[in-house]
Write a protein that holds these residues in place. Structure first.
Motif, mmCIF file in Angstrom:
data_model
loop_
_atom_site.group_PDB
_atom_site.id
_atom_site.type_symbol
_atom_site.label_atom_id
_atom_site.label_comp_id
_atom_site.label_asym_id
_atom_site.label_seq_id
_atom_site.Cartn_x
_atom_site.Cartn_y
_atom_site.Cartn_z
ATOM 1 N N GLN A 1 0.809 -1.203 0.000
ATOM 2 C CA GLN A 1 0.000 0.000 0.000
ATOM 3 C C GLN A 1 0.854 1.271 0.000
ATOM 4 O O GLN A 1 0.564 2.220 -0.725
ATOM 5 N N ALA A 2 1.904 1.311 0.785
ATOM 6 C CA ALA A 2 2.758 2.502 0.844
ATOM 7 C C ALA A 2 3.452 2.746 -0.489
ATOM 8 O O ALA A 2 3.572 3.891 -0.941
ATOM 9 N N TYR A 3 3.890 1.680 -1.131
ATOM 10 C CA TYR A 3 4.592 1.845 -2.397
ATOM 11 C C TYR A 3 3.630 2.146 -3.536
ATOM 12 O O TYR A 3 3.978 2.837 -4.487
ATOM 13 N N GLN A 4 2.393 1.649 -3.440
ATOM 14 C CA GLN A 4 1.389 2.007 -4.433
ATOM 15 C C GLN A 4 1.022 3.482 -4.300
ATOM 16 O O GLN A 4 0.801 4.164 -5.300
ATOM 17 N N LEU A 5 0.973 3.973 -3.078
ATOM 18 C CA LEU A 5 0.705 5.386 -2.854
ATOM 19 C C LEU A 5 1.823 6.251 -3.433
ATOM 20 O O LEU A 5 1.564 7.297 -4.032
ATOM 21 N N ALA A 6 3.064 5.817 -3.277
ATOM 22 C CA ALA A 6 4.194 6.560 -3.845
ATOM 23 C C ALA A 6 4.132 6.555 -5.367
ATOM 24 O O ALA A 6 4.397 7.573 -6.011
ATOM 25 N N TRP A 7 3.780 5.412 -5.940
ATOM 26 C CA TRP A 7 3.642 5.329 -7.394
ATOM 27 C C TRP A 7 2.528 6.259 -7.873
ATOM 28 O O TRP A 7 2.653 6.954 -8.883
ATOM 29 N N LEU B 1 11.343 13.284 -5.552
ATOM 30 C CA LEU B 1 10.345 13.625 -4.536
ATOM 31 C C LEU B 1 9.657 12.377 -3.987
ATOM 32 O O LEU B 1 9.353 12.293 -2.799
ATOM 33 N N THR B 2 9.415 11.407 -4.851
ATOM 34 C CA THR B 2 8.822 10.151 -4.398
ATOM 35 C C THR B 2 9.769 9.417 -3.458
ATOM 36 O O THR B 2 9.343 8.865 -2.438
ATOM 37 N N ASN B 3 11.050 9.416 -3.773
ATOM 38 C CA ASN B 3 12.030 8.786 -2.885
ATOM 39 C C ASN B 3 12.111 9.501 -1.549
ATOM 40 O O ASN B 3 12.266 8.862 -0.509
ATOM 41 N N LEU B 4 12.011 10.834 -1.565
ATOM 42 C CA LEU B 4 12.022 11.568 -0.303
ATOM 43 C C LEU B 4 10.791 11.235 0.536
ATOM 44 O O LEU B 4 10.858 11.201 1.760
ATOM 45 N N MET B 5 9.681 10.973 -0.132
ATOM 46 C CA MET B 5 8.468 10.620 0.587
ATOM 47 C C MET B 5 8.610 9.243 1.252
ATOM 48 O O MET B 5 8.098 9.005 2.343
ATOM 49 N N LEU B 6 9.314 8.320 0.621
ATOM 50 C CA LEU B 6 9.470 6.966 1.140
ATOM 51 C C LEU B 6 10.677 6.794 2.053
ATOM 52 O O LEU B 6 10.804 5.763 2.709
ATOM 53 N N LEU B 7 11.554 7.756 2.105
ATOM 54 C CA LEU B 7 12.795 7.607 2.869
ATOM 55 C C LEU B 7 12.583 7.273 4.344
ATOM 56 O O LEU B 7 13.226 6.353 4.854
ATOM 57 N N PHE C 1 1.483 8.983 -6.356
ATOM 58 C CA PHE C 1 1.984 10.348 -6.207
ATOM 59 C C PHE C 1 2.837 10.749 -7.408
ATOM 60 O O PHE C 1 2.678 11.839 -7.954
ATOM 61 N N TRP C 2 3.732 9.854 -7.824
ATOM 62 C CA TRP C 2 4.591 10.156 -8.977
ATOM 63 C C TRP C 2 3.762 10.330 -10.246
ATOM 64 O O TRP C 2 4.005 11.241 -11.030
ATOM 65 N N LEU C 3 2.784 9.478 -10.429
ATOM 66 C CA LEU C 3 1.944 9.542 -11.618
ATOM 67 C C LEU C 3 1.138 10.836 -11.658
ATOM 68 O O LEU C 3 1.075 11.508 -12.698
ATOM 69 N N ILE C 4 0.558 11.213 -10.534
ATOM 70 C CA ILE C 4 -0.224 12.453 -10.484
ATOM 71 C C ILE C 4 0.679 13.661 -10.668
ATOM 72 O O ILE C 4 0.327 14.614 -11.370
ATOM 73 N N MET C 5 1.862 13.632 -10.049
ATOM 74 C CA MET C 5 2.771 14.772 -10.183
ATOM 75 C C MET C 5 3.207 14.988 -11.628
ATOM 76 O O MET C 5 3.204 16.108 -12.123
#
Length: 97
Positions: free
Chosen positions: A20-26, A61-67, A28-32
């Motif tokens: 779920q966390a990684y799908q949310l990051a994906w 930015l996605t990596n910073l969100m998951l860090l 986020f990247w897609l929307i951005m």
């Protein structure tokens, strides 16, 4: 076996368990990247020039969100302290994560 591959395998298994966390990051990247042309000039020639940079900014930015998530589980169970004291080089372990 090299510790890099062991850490990589371990983290991929953990990421698969908590999708779920990684799908949310994906997402986020897609929307951005989809909304990026709305924030600047929508000219196709201009967008073609800046597209690689925009994609990389989205990835960073996605990596910073998951860090925090990447290292928090290891910090709470004490694995991070063991990684720092391991014989394997720390940059190799971090790059596997």
């Amino acid at each position: 076996m090299n510790c890099f591959w062991l850490f990589l395998k371990r983290d991929l298994i953990l990421a698969y368990r908590d999708r779920q966390a990684y799908q949310l990051a994906w997402l986020f990247w897609l929307i951005m990247t989809a909304l990026y042309p709305l924030a600047i000039d929508p000219d196709p020639h201009f967008l073609a020039k800046i597209a690689p940079g925009a994609l990389w900014i989205g990835i960073l930015l996605t990596n910073l969100m998951l860090l925090p998530k990447i290292f928090m589980e290891d910090y709470t169970d004490g694995t991070l302290a063991e990684m720092v004291q391991a014989e394997e080089k720390l940059p190799g372990i971090v790059s596997a994560k």
